[in-house]
Design a protein around this motif. Structure first.
Motif, mmCIF file in Angstrom:
data_model
loop_
_atom_site.group_PDB
_atom_site.id
_atom_site.type_symbol
_atom_site.label_atom_id
_atom_site.label_comp_id
_atom_site.label_asym_id
_atom_site.label_seq_id
_atom_site.Cartn_x
_atom_site.Cartn_y
_atom_site.Cartn_z
ATOM 1 N N GLY A 232 -6.388 2.140 0.496
ATOM 2 C CA GLY A 232 -5.789 0.948 -0.098
ATOM 3 C C GLY A 232 -6.535 -0.337 0.217
ATOM 4 N N ASN B 74 0.847 -1.199 0.000
ATOM 5 C CA ASN B 74 0.000 0.000 0.000
ATOM 6 C C ASN B 74 0.881 1.248 0.000
ATOM 7 O OD1 ASN B 74 -2.377 1.460 -0.004
ATOM 8 N ND2 ASN B 74 -2.729 1.276 2.191
ATOM 9 N N TRP C 188 2.924 15.386 7.358
ATOM 10 C CA TRP C 188 3.288 15.707 8.742
ATOM 11 C C TRP C 188 4.421 14.815 9.234
ATOM 12 C CZ3 TRP C 188 -2.269 16.123 11.231
ATOM 13 C CH2 TRP C 188 -2.918 17.218 10.648
ATOM 14 N N TYR D 134 3.128 11.624 11.730
ATOM 15 C CA TYR D 134 1.764 11.404 12.196
ATOM 16 C C TYR D 134 1.028 10.574 11.153
ATOM 17 C CZ TYR D 134 -3.137 12.298 13.107
ATOM 18 O OH TYR D 134 -4.479 12.134 13.332
ATOM 19 N N TRP E 35 -2.688 8.964 10.813
ATOM 20 C CA TRP E 35 -4.038 8.880 11.379
ATOM 21 C C TRP E 35 -4.462 7.420 11.470
ATOM 22 C CZ3 TRP E 35 -9.181 9.790 8.457
ATOM 23 C CH2 TRP E 35 -10.221 9.960 9.380
ATOM 24 N N SER F 101 -7.345 8.210 -1.556
ATOM 25 C CA SER F 101 -7.941 6.886 -1.802
ATOM 26 C C SER F 101 -7.453 5.911 -0.745
ATOM 27 C CB SER F 101 -7.562 6.387 -3.195
ATOM 28 O OG SER F 101 -6.160 6.329 -3.329
ATOM 29 N N THR G 169 -0.050 9.166 1.319
ATOM 30 C CA THR G 169 0.630 10.463 1.191
ATOM 31 C C THR G 169 0.786 11.053 2.589
ATOM 32 O OG1 THR G 169 -0.439 10.753 -0.940
ATOM 33 C CG2 THR G 169 0.412 12.744 0.100
ATOM 34 N N ASN H 244 -6.419 5.451 8.765
ATOM 35 C CA ASN H 244 -5.792 5.058 7.494
ATOM 36 C C ASN H 244 -5.441 3.580 7.521
ATOM 37 O OD1 ASN H 244 -5.818 7.597 6.283
ATOM 38 N ND2 ASN H 244 -3.922 8.194 7.295
ATOM 39 N N ARG H 245 -5.599 2.950 6.370
ATOM 40 C CA ARG H 245 -5.272 1.530 6.267
ATOM 41 C C ARG H 245 -3.788 1.300 6.573
ATOM 42 N NH1 ARG H 245 -3.973 -2.931 3.622
ATOM 43 N NH2 ARG H 245 -5.572 -4.527 3.443
ATOM 44 N N SER H 246 -2.957 2.243 6.172
ATOM 45 C CA SER H 246 -1.511 2.106 6.381
ATOM 46 C C SER H 246 -1.143 2.032 7.861
ATOM 47 C CB SER H 246 -0.779 3.303 5.770
ATOM 48 O OG SER H 246 -1.102 3.436 4.418
ATOM 49 N N LYS I 211 -2.516 0.465 -4.991
ATOM 50 C CA LYS I 211 -2.197 1.820 -5.456
ATOM 51 C C LYS I 211 -1.001 1.842 -6.414
ATOM 52 C CE LYS I 211 -4.145 4.041 -1.348
ATOM 53 N NZ LYS I 211 -3.958 5.067 -0.315
HETATM 54 C C1 LIG Z 1 -1.174 16.344 0.620
HETATM 55 C C2 LIG Z 1 -1.625 15.281 1.590
HETATM 56 C C3 LIG Z 1 -0.955 15.127 2.807
HETATM 57 C C4 LIG Z 1 -1.355 14.153 3.729
HETATM 58 N N1 LIG Z 1 -0.686 14.026 4.912
HETATM 59 C C5 LIG Z 1 -1.065 13.065 5.800
HETATM 60 C C6 LIG Z 1 -0.347 12.877 7.016
HETATM 61 O O1 LIG Z 1 0.660 13.534 7.291
HETATM 62 N N2 LIG Z 1 -0.779 11.915 7.868
HETATM 63 C C7 LIG Z 1 -1.902 11.150 7.607
HETATM 64 O O2 LIG Z 1 -2.267 10.300 8.429
HETATM 65 N N3 LIG Z 1 -2.590 11.281 6.448
HETATM 66 C C8 LIG Z 1 -2.187 12.221 5.530
HETATM 67 N N4 LIG Z 1 -2.850 12.342 4.358
HETATM 68 C C9 LIG Z 1 -4.027 11.480 4.096
HETATM 69 C C10 LIG Z 1 -3.679 10.056 3.668
HETATM 70 O O3 LIG Z 1 -2.682 10.024 2.674
HETATM 71 C C11 LIG Z 1 -4.979 9.411 3.138
HETATM 72 O O4 LIG Z 1 -5.903 9.295 4.211
HETATM 73 C C12 LIG Z 1 -4.795 8.085 2.437
HETATM 74 O O5 LIG Z 1 -5.991 7.805 1.752
HETATM 75 C C13 LIG Z 1 -4.487 6.911 3.365
HETATM 76 O O6 LIG Z 1 -4.436 5.747 2.600
HETATM 77 P P1 LIG Z 1 -4.628 4.289 3.235
HETATM 78 O O7 LIG Z 1 -5.986 4.291 3.942
HETATM 79 O O8 LIG Z 1 -4.629 3.377 2.035
HETATM 80 O O9 LIG Z 1 -3.519 4.050 4.179
HETATM 81 C C14 LIG Z 1 -2.465 13.305 3.412
HETATM 82 C C15 LIG Z 1 -3.120 13.439 2.165
HETATM 83 C C16 LIG Z 1 -2.710 14.411 1.272
HETATM 84 C C17 LIG Z 1 -3.419 14.526 -0.053
#
Ligand SMILES: Cc1cc2nc3c(=O)[nH]c(=O)nc-3n(C[C@H](O)[C@H](O)[C@H](O)COP(=O)(O)O)c2cc1C
Length: 185
Positions: free
Chosen positions: A93, A35, A41, A55, A57, A91, A38, A60-62, A98
């Motif tokens: 994952g 996966n 932080w 950071y 969140w 999006s 982006t 997030n799947r990751s 991806k």
């Molecule tokens: C420009 C940008 C910066 C981001 N920065 C963060 C971040 O620092 N930490 C975070 O948890 N999510 C961040 N995100 C959101 C995750 O990339 C987003 O929730 C992603 O869909 C997670 O994918 P996953 O659920 O497949 O892991 C950011 C998104 C964008 C577009």
């Protein structure tokens, strides 16, 4: 000296002034599912060992993939990957690969199982170093255990998030090296 006229700011909006380094693509792998997310932080936390914090969140799947596999790759994209980077960050994952969805090539790492992204300018293989702040702050501390970067250009056009859909693209460089103490370079 310059003086500024200033307005009060909501404290939850100050992040756009402090956004750190370039946007990175964090790739991971857990139970044969790769996966990418982006991340904006992130921060340098030390040189030796080479520590970076970020950071992630917990929705997030990751998050779980990285927490459980205890590793990931920090890949640094340049502006030619801006569209893909935004799409990856918008999006989940869960149902898609991806790498396939956004035309990126996975490469084998030297020290970890998670895949590197070939199209990125630099790739840092990371191992989870400190877990204390994951539960309380969703904050991961990684040690960079192997790193590669392109040799040219010296200052790539990376992009940095300003919030609200705005990016700053890295611009001119100016050397002030002669004014530095060597230990601060
Ligand atoms: C420009 C940008 C910066 C981001 N920065 C963060 C971040 O620092 N930490 C975070 O948890 N999510 C961040 N995100 C959101 C995750 O990339 C987003 O929730 C992603 O869909 C997670 O994918 P996953 O659920 O497949 O892991 C950011 C998104 C964008 C577009």
């Amino acid at each position: 000296m310059k003086s500024f006229v200033k307005n009060n700011l909501p404290v939850d909006s100050i992040r756009r002034f402090l956004e750190p380094g370039p946007i990175v693509l964090v790739s991971s792998e857990w139970k044969n599912k790769r996966n990418i997310m982006t991340v904006g932080w992130h921060t340098v936390m030390g040189f030796s060992p080479s520590l970076i914090g970020c950071y992630i969140w917990n929705e997030n799947r990751s998050f779980e993939a990285i927490r459980k596999s205890r590793e990931c790759v920090f890949n640094i994209p340049t502006i030619d990957l801006m569209k893909e980077t935004i799409a990856i960050g918008n999006s989940e994952g869960e149902d898609i690969d991806k790498f396939e969805a956004y035309g990126l090539t996975p490469l084998k790492g030297k020290k970890i199982k998670a895949p590197l992204i070939k199209e990125c300018y630099a790739n840092f293989e990371c191992k989870l170093y400190e877990t204390k702040m994951i539960k309380s702050y969703n904050f991961f501390v990684f040690e960079v255990v192997h790193a590669v970067a392109a040799t040219t250009p010296k200052f790539p056009k990376t992009f940095h998030y300003r919030g609200d859909g705005q990016f700053m693209i890295s611009g001119d460089s100016k050397s002030m090296k002669s004014q530095f103490k060597p230990q601060y370079l």
